[in-house]
Each structure stands twice: as structure tokens, then as C-alpha cells.
Design a protein around this motif. Structure first.
Motif, PDB file in Angstrom:
ATOM      1  N   SER A 154      32.041  25.676  53.395  1.00 41.45           N
ATOM      2  CA  SER A 154      31.565  26.135  52.088  1.00 41.45           C
ATOM      3  C   SER A 154      31.116  27.587  52.119  1.00 41.45           C
ATOM      4  CB  SER A 154      30.405  25.247  51.615  1.00 41.45           C
ATOM      5  OG  SER A 154      29.359  25.225  52.576  1.00 41.45           O
ATOM      6  N   ALA A 155      30.946  28.151  53.336  1.00 44.68           N
ATOM      7  CA  ALA A 155      30.530  29.549  53.463  1.00 44.68           C
ATOM      8  C   ALA A 155      31.710  30.517  53.543  1.00 44.68           C
ATOM      9  CB  ALA A 155      29.652  29.716  54.707  1.00 44.68           C
ATOM     10  N   GLN A 156      32.923  30.013  53.539  1.00 46.93           N
ATOM     11  CA  GLN A 156      34.093  30.887  53.623  1.00 46.93           C
ATOM     12  C   GLN A 156      34.140  31.841  52.425  1.00 46.93           C
ATOM     13  OE1 GLN A 156      37.757  28.475  55.457  1.00 46.93           O
ATOM     14  NE2 GLN A 156      36.644  27.246  53.950  1.00 46.93           N
ATOM     15  N   VAL A 157      34.514  33.082  52.681  1.00 45.66           N
ATOM     16  CA  VAL A 157      34.685  34.019  51.574  1.00 45.66           C
ATOM     17  C   VAL A 157      36.143  34.056  51.118  1.00 45.66           C
ATOM     18  CG1 VAL A 157      32.715  35.434  52.212  1.00 45.66           C
ATOM     19  CG2 VAL A 157      34.956  35.988  53.143  1.00 45.66           C
TER      20      VAL A 157
ATOM     21  N   LYS B  97      28.972  47.087  63.154  1.00 46.63           N
ATOM     22  CA  LYS B  97      28.631  47.899  61.988  1.00 46.63           C
ATOM     23  C   LYS B  97      29.900  48.314  61.251  1.00 46.63           C
ATOM     24  CE  LYS B  97      25.902  51.861  60.481  1.00 46.63           C
ATOM     25  NZ  LYS B  97      25.040  53.001  60.899  1.00 46.63           N
ATOM     26  N   GLY B  98      29.956  48.000  59.977  1.00 47.80           N
ATOM     27  CA  GLY B  98      31.125  48.321  59.166  1.00 47.80           C
ATOM     28  C   GLY B  98      32.211  47.262  59.226  1.00 47.80           C
ATOM     29  N   ARG B  99      32.134  46.377  60.194  1.00 56.19           N
ATOM     30  CA  ARG B  99      33.103  45.275  60.308  1.00 56.19           C
ATOM     31  C   ARG B  99      32.415  44.016  59.777  1.00 56.19           C
ATOM     32  NH1 ARG B  99      37.428  46.045  64.313  1.00 56.19           N
ATOM     33  NH2 ARG B  99      37.408  48.216  65.030  1.00 56.19           N
ATOM     34  N   LYS B 100      32.670  43.705  58.542  1.00 54.13           N
ATOM     35  CA  LYS B 100      31.875  42.712  57.831  1.00 54.13           C
ATOM     36  C   LYS B 100      32.323  41.273  58.041  1.00 54.13           C
ATOM     37  CE  LYS B 100      30.822  45.911  54.035  1.00 54.13           C
ATOM     38  NZ  LYS B 100      30.903  46.110  52.559  1.00 54.13           N
ATOM     39  N   TYR B 101      33.506  41.067  58.635  1.00 55.57           N
ATOM     40  CA  TYR B 101      34.082  39.734  58.595  1.00 55.57           C
ATOM     41  C   TYR B 101      34.444  39.186  59.975  1.00 55.57           C
ATOM     42  CZ  TYR B 101      34.551  41.204  53.763  1.00 55.57           C
ATOM     43  OH  TYR B 101      34.283  41.690  52.506  1.00 55.57           O
ATOM     44  N   SER B 102      34.504  37.859  60.020  1.00 54.83           N
ATOM     45  CA  SER B 102      35.049  37.129  61.167  1.00 54.83           C
ATOM     46  C   SER B 102      36.300  36.406  60.687  1.00 54.83           C
ATOM     47  CB  SER B 102      34.044  36.109  61.696  1.00 54.83           C
ATOM     48  OG  SER B 102      32.867  36.734  62.145  1.00 54.83           O
ATOM     49  N   LEU B 103      37.312  36.374  61.532  1.00 56.01           N
ATOM     50  CA  LEU B 103      38.571  35.707  61.215  1.00 56.01           C
ATOM     51  C   LEU B 103      38.737  34.516  62.149  1.00 56.01           C
ATOM     52  CD1 LEU B 103      41.356  35.681  59.721  1.00 56.01           C
ATOM     53  CD2 LEU B 103      42.218  37.055  61.625  1.00 56.01           C
ATOM     54  N   LEU B 104      38.969  33.351  61.575  1.00 60.12           N
ATOM     55  CA  LEU B 104      39.238  32.134  62.346  1.00 60.12           C
ATOM     56  C   LEU B 104      40.645  31.700  61.996  1.00 60.12           C
ATOM     57  CD1 LEU B 104      36.098  31.990  61.021  1.00 60.12           C
ATOM     58  CD2 LEU B 104      35.942  30.320  62.854  1.00 60.12           C
TER      59      LEU B 104
ATOM     60  N   VAL C 294      37.332  43.462  60.701  1.00 60.56           N
ATOM     61  CA  VAL C 294      36.995  42.223  61.396  1.00 60.56           C
ATOM     62  C   VAL C 294      36.300  42.531  62.712  1.00 60.56           C
ATOM     63  CG1 VAL C 294      37.975  40.190  62.533  1.00 60.56           C
ATOM     64  CG2 VAL C 294      38.860  40.927  60.315  1.00 60.56           C
ATOM     65  N   CYS C 295      35.191  41.844  62.951  1.00 58.53           N
ATOM     66  CA  CYS C 295      34.466  42.035  64.200  1.00 58.53           C
ATOM     67  C   CYS C 295      34.908  41.045  65.263  1.00 58.53           C
ATOM     68  CB  CYS C 295      32.965  41.895  63.971  1.00 58.53           C
ATOM     69  SG  CYS C 295      31.994  42.133  65.479  1.00 58.53           S
TER      70      CYS C 295
ATOM     71  N   ARG D 105      31.918  35.859  56.419  1.00 56.93           N
ATOM     72  CA  ARG D 105      31.174  37.109  56.465  1.00 56.93           C
ATOM     73  C   ARG D 105      30.255  37.103  57.695  1.00 56.93           C
ATOM     74  NH1 ARG D 105      30.710  40.595  52.484  1.00 56.93           N
ATOM     75  NH2 ARG D 105      31.302  39.027  50.922  1.00 56.93           N
ATOM     76  N   GLN D 106      30.232  38.218  58.435  1.00 60.32           N
ATOM     77  CA  GLN D 106      29.304  38.350  59.555  1.00 60.32           C
ATOM     78  C   GLN D 106      27.876  38.259  59.029  1.00 60.32           C
ATOM     79  OE1 GLN D 106      31.354  38.220  62.817  1.00 60.32           O
ATOM     80  NE2 GLN D 106      29.487  39.368  63.162  1.00 60.32           N
TER      81      GLN D 106
END
Length: 282
Positions: A104-107, A54-61, A35-36, A85-86
Motif C-alpha cells: 500500500s506504500a508503493q508510489v 541525497k537526491g535519489r528519492k526512490y527504491s526499485l524492487l 534510484v538509491c 519512496r526512500q
């Protein structure tokens, strides 16, 4: 137990366990190196965990501790989370706009409920599954496979204490659900815990409708779009349910602020559609 004496960005009193839960998730996500950035109910801005993503592909809310007013009475609380996703993991400074993605963009999205047992419910876009913590082995075990929400339920959950401030459609809808009519399966029973996680979990498993509408004091409602409404909306839809602000699908709303609020009607598809008809007729 108790308050810290601080207020969060929402203007709400911060409880000691709110602050602790937030710090736990920050530490865990930093350690994961996946997580970035984290957006939390307890922080005004996003917390960036690494200068380069780099390498941290996600954001957490996240709402680290939903229902925290229940803490001191030993009531049910939980955690609600949304994962995006970042868009550009090479950016040194990620603007808020990168975090303001539609539901709708949530992974992936879900929640953890800390009740008589600890339950994790989540979806990654291919159905909904629930896992219960087994203390004996320290692992979450699949306990609720492929959860499907009833098309129509027999209960509703809302804070009736706000009735004096409700708009007419809300009063009319709740009155309708409370009337006796055998042909339409009414009256519905009122069930309300005051913890969004707990009220939604029951609705997910047993059907019905949860609503926290806008009212005369808070036209946009109380719940936060990015880390309360949107993740639960994704869970509901993946289980065959529905989530709306009364006029628009929750997952289609374009957020403009990190802590944006939204009315929420969520639950069995037929019950939510019925509530929307009351809104449209107002």
C-alpha cells in the motif's frame, strides 16, 4: 539463450538473459540518479547505487525477467516492477527494514511484457494505462487508456500440473470453475502461459482469475511478495480488480524478508472474492 550454470537466491537456475536483464536495469537506474537501491530476484541483497541517497528519492524492487523458463521456446516474458519512496534519503546505510514496506506504500508499479509487441502497463495510484512501443519512432504510445478490469470473467489461470499437491480448497475451487452451469456462467476456460506477466495481462484485459496458491510442498506459494505480488496487486486494484493471499489483501501484508513468498489470487473482484470464500470454508 541457455543457462549460466549459476543459481540465484531463490535456488533457481539462472538463465543468461536473466543475468543480462538484471545488469541492464542496474545500469539504467544508476544513470537515472533517481534510484538509491534496487532489490532484484537475481540478487541476494539490495544493491545500493550511491553511498548517499541525497537526491535519489526512490527504491526499485524488480523481477527483471519474469517467465524466463519460456526464453528458450520463444515464449512471452516480461519485467515486473515496484517503486517505493526512500524513507530517509540522508542515511548512509539503509537497512533492509527501509525496503520492507507494505504494498500500500508503493508510489508506482507495473510491468513490461515482451510479446508480439512490447507493452508497458503501469499505475501511479490514479488508474492504469498501457503503452505500446512503436519501433518506428522509438517511443511508447498510449494504447490502453484507463484500463478497467471486468467484475467477473470467464477464464482462470493456474498450474494444474501441481494439482496433486494442492490443498483441498484449491481443488474444490478449480473443480467448481470447471463445472457446467449456465446460470453462473460456467464452465470457465483454462488459460495458462506459465509467465505471470502474460497470464496477468490477459486477466487484466479480459477478466477472470489467476492463482498460484500455497500447497503441500510450498505452503507460502512460489511468487515473491515485494516484486511480483505487490506490484501486480496495485495494478489490479487500480483497475477495479482484487488481489489476495486467500485470507488477506496483498497490499496489507507487512513483509519481513526481501525475498518473501506469498500465495496469490488476483483478478476480477467477484472471482477473487469467490476463491476467498472457498479458502474460508476449508
Amino acid at each position: 539463450l541457455g543457462l549460466t550454470g549459476k543459481t540465484n537466491v531463490q535456488g533457481e537456475a539462472v538463465r543468461k538473459l536473466d543475468e543480462f536483464a538484471n545488469s541492464v536495469f542496474l545500469s539504467a537506474m544508476e544513470y537515472s540518479q533517481l534510484v538509491c537501491e534496487i532489490v532484484s530476484e537475481e540478487m541476494e541483497g539490495a544493491a545500493r547505487l550511491s553511498r548517499s541517497c541525497k537526491g535519489r528519492k526512490y527504491s526499485l524492487l524488480i523481477d527483471p525477467l519474469d517467465g524466463s523458463s519460456n526464453i528458450d521456446i520463444n515464449g512471452t516474458v516480461g519485467t515486473i516492477f515496484s517503486i517505493h519512496r526512500q524513507r530517509d534519503e540522508m542515511m548512509d546505510e539503509s537497512p533492509d527494514e527501509d525496503l520492507l514496506q507494505k504494498g500500500s506504500a508503493q508510489v508506482a508499479a507495473g510491468y513490461v511484457m515482451y510479446g508480439p509487441s512490447t507493452i508497458l502497463v503501469y499505475t501511479s495510484g490514479d488508474g492504469v494505462n498501457g503503452f505500446t512501443l512503436d519501433p518506428g519512432i522509438g517511443e511508447f504510445v498510449l494504447s490502453h487508456e484507463n484500463i478497467r478490469m471486468l467484475a467477473r470473467g470467464k477464464t482462470y489461470a493456474t498450474n494444474v500440473g501441481n494439482r496433486a499437491n494442492w490443498f483441498p480448497w484449491t481443488q474444490q475451487f478449480v473443480d467448481y470453475l470447471s463445472e457446467a452451469d449456465a446460470l453462473t456462467g460456467r464452465p470457465y476456460s483454462l488459460r495458462y502461459v506459465g509467465s505471470l506477466v502474460a497470464d496477468f495481462h490477459r486477466t487484466l484485459l479480459e477478466g477472470g482469475v489467476y492463482l498460484y496458491p500455497g500447497d503441500k510442498k510450498k505452503s507460502n506459494g512460489k511468487l515473491r511478495l515485494l516484486y511480483e505480488c505487490a506490484p501486480l496487486a496495485m495494478v489490479a486494484e487500480q483497475a477495479g480488480g482484487r488481489a489476495s493471499n486467500g485470507t488477506e489483501r496483498i497490499l496489507d501484508i507487512q513483509p519481513t524478508e526481501l525475498h518473501q513468498r506469498s500465495p496469490l489470487i488476483i483478478g476480477s473482484a467477484e472471482d477473487v472474492a469467490l476463491a476467498e470464500r472457498f479458502v474460508q470454508a476449508a
